[in-house]
Design an enzyme around this catalytic site. Structure first.
Site, PDB file in Angstrom:
ATOM      1  N   SER A 322     -13.647  18.589 -25.570  1.00  0.00           N
ATOM      2  CA  SER A 322     -12.449  17.979 -25.566  1.00  0.00           C
ATOM      3  C   SER A 322     -11.735  17.590 -24.392  1.00  0.00           C
ATOM      4  O   SER A 322     -11.687  16.219 -24.092  1.00  0.00           O
ATOM      5  CB  SER A 322     -11.325  18.432 -26.715  1.00  0.00           C
ATOM      6  OG  SER A 322     -10.351  17.336 -26.546  1.00  0.00           O
ATOM      7  N   TRP A 325     -14.428  15.252 -22.621  1.00  0.00           N
ATOM      8  CA  TRP A 325     -14.317  13.804 -23.077  1.00  0.00           C
ATOM      9  C   TRP A 325     -13.658  12.970 -22.311  1.00  0.00           C
ATOM     10  O   TRP A 325     -13.656  12.054 -22.384  1.00  0.00           O
ATOM     11  CB  TRP A 325     -14.256  13.914 -24.650  1.00  0.00           C
ATOM     12  CG  TRP A 325     -14.079  12.623 -25.280  1.00  0.00           C
ATOM     13  CD1 TRP A 325     -15.147  12.038 -26.059  1.00  0.00           C
ATOM     14  CD2 TRP A 325     -12.870  11.909 -25.545  1.00  0.00           C
ATOM     15  NE1 TRP A 325     -14.542  10.898 -26.588  1.00  0.00           N
ATOM     16  CE2 TRP A 325     -13.351  10.599 -26.441  1.00  0.00           C
ATOM     17  CE3 TRP A 325     -11.749  12.072 -25.240  1.00  0.00           C
ATOM     18  CZ2 TRP A 325     -12.528   9.680 -26.658  1.00  0.00           C
ATOM     19  CZ3 TRP A 325     -10.672  10.909 -25.509  1.00  0.00           C
ATOM     20  CH2 TRP A 325     -11.021   9.946 -26.316  1.00  0.00           C
ATOM     21  N   HIS A 326     -12.385  13.622 -22.149  1.00  0.00           N
ATOM     22  CA  HIS A 326     -11.235  12.863 -21.277  1.00  0.00           C
ATOM     23  C   HIS A 326     -11.563  12.393 -19.989  1.00  0.00           C
ATOM     24  O   HIS A 326     -11.227  11.315 -19.579  1.00  0.00           O
ATOM     25  CB  HIS A 326     -10.006  13.612 -21.392  1.00  0.00           C
ATOM     26  CG  HIS A 326      -9.342  13.730 -22.741  1.00  0.00           C
ATOM     27  ND1 HIS A 326      -9.616  14.809 -23.718  1.00  0.00           N
ATOM     28  CD2 HIS A 326      -8.112  13.052 -23.234  1.00  0.00           C
ATOM     29  CE1 HIS A 326      -8.917  14.301 -24.620  1.00  0.00           C
ATOM     30  NE2 HIS A 326      -8.038  13.370 -24.545  1.00  0.00           N
ATOM     31  N   GLY A 327     -12.641  13.046 -19.422  1.00  0.00           N
ATOM     32  CA  GLY A 327     -12.950  12.578 -18.125  1.00  0.00           C
ATOM     33  C   GLY A 327     -13.865  13.541 -17.437  1.00  0.00           C
ATOM     34  O   GLY A 327     -13.906  14.789 -17.709  1.00  0.00           O
ATOM     35  N   PHE A 478     -10.822   6.565 -20.496  1.00  0.00           N
ATOM     36  CA  PHE A 478     -11.686   7.452 -21.101  1.00  0.00           C
ATOM     37  C   PHE A 478     -12.613   7.016 -22.115  1.00  0.00           C
ATOM     38  O   PHE A 478     -13.437   7.490 -22.253  1.00  0.00           O
ATOM     39  CB  PHE A 478     -10.675   8.360 -21.979  1.00  0.00           C
ATOM     40  CG  PHE A 478      -9.777   9.198 -21.054  1.00  0.00           C
ATOM     41  CD1 PHE A 478      -9.971   9.488 -19.684  1.00  0.00           C
ATOM     42  CD2 PHE A 478      -8.188   9.321 -21.511  1.00  0.00           C
ATOM     43  CE1 PHE A 478      -9.136  10.201 -18.800  1.00  0.00           C
ATOM     44  CE2 PHE A 478      -7.416   9.961 -20.691  1.00  0.00           C
ATOM     45  CZ  PHE A 478      -7.571  10.396 -19.241  1.00  0.00           C
TER      46      PHE A 478
END
Length: 478
Positions: A322, A325-327, A478
């Site tokens: 997770s 996934w954000h960056g 994102f």
């Protein structure tokens, strides 16, 4: 095109009028209009990346049909993995290629090997993580037999690219959104007014809370070495309200806008800063992503069926993924791992599902214990946000070391009293509306008409009077 822009204020009424007054008697025309409007909406950011959205949509539409028509498990398996690999491949190239190359080069330099990595000078396509996850959930559901492939390309394309959710979610499921797209829709005045109220509250969150907090959060984070510990604490709190007002504000505008068109999107936020533990926080923050990882990663890994070791392992995996996934930055990975460490004790003690209801359900105030739990949970969350906001790991640790200094107990060098008062007002309204879908869903509905509309106009005036400098929505990156 930003939700808080003049362009969107012109775009939305035009699409609304065409949708309900020109195409309302023909579902196919309605959906075609939504698709054209969505592609135009996306093109306003950068028309060159529209091909990527269309390609991803065609890929998943085509592979979905091929999976359904496959006469063998091997054939179904082939088309499934073709879609997954190509989708993740595009996401990897645009979002993570430079990160991996630069991280590998830095690791080699630590052992004395100097290389000049070849990096890509490309812009991250806005919303790529969101529409990629839309498509992945669709093909996974077909592969696992939960749904049948959609044969109408326009209907499927609207599911992927519906403009309210296209660039920052919520991350929809075909099982929830596609049936609504395929069903005849009629105008519902009550639903439309409710949608306008949610848009209004979303704009307040974004323009008044998030954009004003952003000014001070950016000033403090960008010059953290020059500020006292107390000011750094203030900066972290400002960022906490910035990202909440920004992202949940976007979600409110998205849900409200969709309701204007007779479509209900998945709820994405449920007053997370009133959570009593980290597990509850993650049931209330970015809900659509949390459940996406639960259904498509956590459960396939074994979920909670095994012993504590398996639960801990699976929790670490989904939180680190997770974060990633954000960056493409180690700060996001550390942020994800940190939240996993916060939640693991409750998993070990089997207390991660203790707080399933709203805090102080049916009561005016929380108990002393609940208040203490909210403060502790918020403090841990704000601490995690420092890594999320920091430029790099070194900056995060420098920021934290600056907090835990003698100047922690000094008077902050930045004293934006009006922002603090606005945040307090915001918290109070959110608290009184915490049992609803959004804070002002029912607030004032039983008041006399004069007072109710005075309340709405007060919000509108506050939006124009206290509007901060316009900032792009955080989750666009994102």
């Amino acid at each position: 095109m930003l939700f808080n822009s003049i362009d969107f204020a012109i775009f939305l009424p035009i699409v609304f009028v065409l949708y309900w007054f020109v195409t309302s008697k023909n579902l196919r025309l309605q959906n075609a209009l939504l698709l054209v409007a969505s592609y135009f909406f996306y093109s306003c950011w950068d028309w060159r990346f529209l091909f990527l959205l269309v390609f991803s949509t065609l890929l998943d539409y085509f592979t979905g049909l091929k999976m359904q028509e496959a006469k063998s498990k091997k054939g179904k398996w082939f088309w499934f993995w073709l879609s997954v690999i190509v989708n993740l491949g595009f996401l990897g190239v645009f979002k993570y290629y430079n990160f991996f190359v630069e991280s590998f080069s830095e690791a080699l330099s630590q052992i004395g090997l100097q290389v000049n990595p070849w990096t890509l000078n490309i812009i991250l396509p806005v919303g790529i993580s969101f529409y990629t996850f839309h498509g992945l959930s669709y093909v996974i559901d077909i592969y696992q037999g939960r749904i049948k492939a959609e044969r109408n390309f326009v209907d499927y394309a609207v599911f992927v690219s519906f403009f309210p959710l296209l660039v920052a979610g919520p991350i929809e499921r075909a099982t929830h959104l596609l049936p609504q797209i395929k069903r005849q829709r009629t105008f519902d005045y009550v639903k439309a007014i409710d949608g306008l109220r949610q848009i209004l509250w979303g704009l307040f969150k974004k323009v008044v809370i998030a954009d004003n907090c952003a000014e001070f959060a950016n000033q403090i984070f960008n010059n953290s070495a020059d500020h006292s510990g107390s000011t750094l604490v203030l900066g972290a709190i400002f960022f906490a309200f910035q990202i909440y007002g920004d992202f949940s504000g976007y979600s409110d505008i998205a849900l409200g806008t969709a309701r204007l068109f007779g479509i209900d999107l998945l709820r994405n936020f449920a007053f997370p800063y009133f959570s009593r533990d980290i597990a509850e926080f993650w049931r209330r923050w970015h809900i659509s992503l949390s459940f996406w990882f639960k259904d498509y990663l956590y459960i396939p890994l074994g979920g909670s069926k095994g012993g504590n070791w398996m639960r801990i392992r699976n929790t670490l995996v989904i939180f680190i993924v997770s974060g990633f996934w954000h960056g493409a930055n180690w700060t996001f990975i550390v942020w994800g791992a940190l939240n996993a460490l916060f939640i693991i004790p409750s998993i070990i003690m089997k207390a991660n599902r203790n707080n399933m209801e709203n805090v102080a359900q049916g009561k005016l105030l929380p108990t002393v214990r609940e208040f203490f739990q909210i403060v502790v949970t918020f403090t841990l969350t704000v601490f995690g946000w420092i890594f999320f906001r920091a430029e790099n790991i070194g900056h995060a640790f420098q920021y934290i070391s600056g907090i835990f200094s003698k100047s922690l107990f000094s008077i902050p060098t930045i004293q934006p009293y009006y922002i603090v008062l606005l945040i307090i007002l915001f918290i109070l309204i959110e608290w009184f509306g915490r049992e609803e879908q959004y804070a002002i869903a029912n607030l004032g509905l039983k008041w006399r008409k004069l007072f109710r509309y005075a309340f709405y106009y007060a919000i509108i005036i506050t939006i124009f009077w206290y509007a901060g400098k316009e900032h792009q929505f955080i989750y666009f990156q994102f």
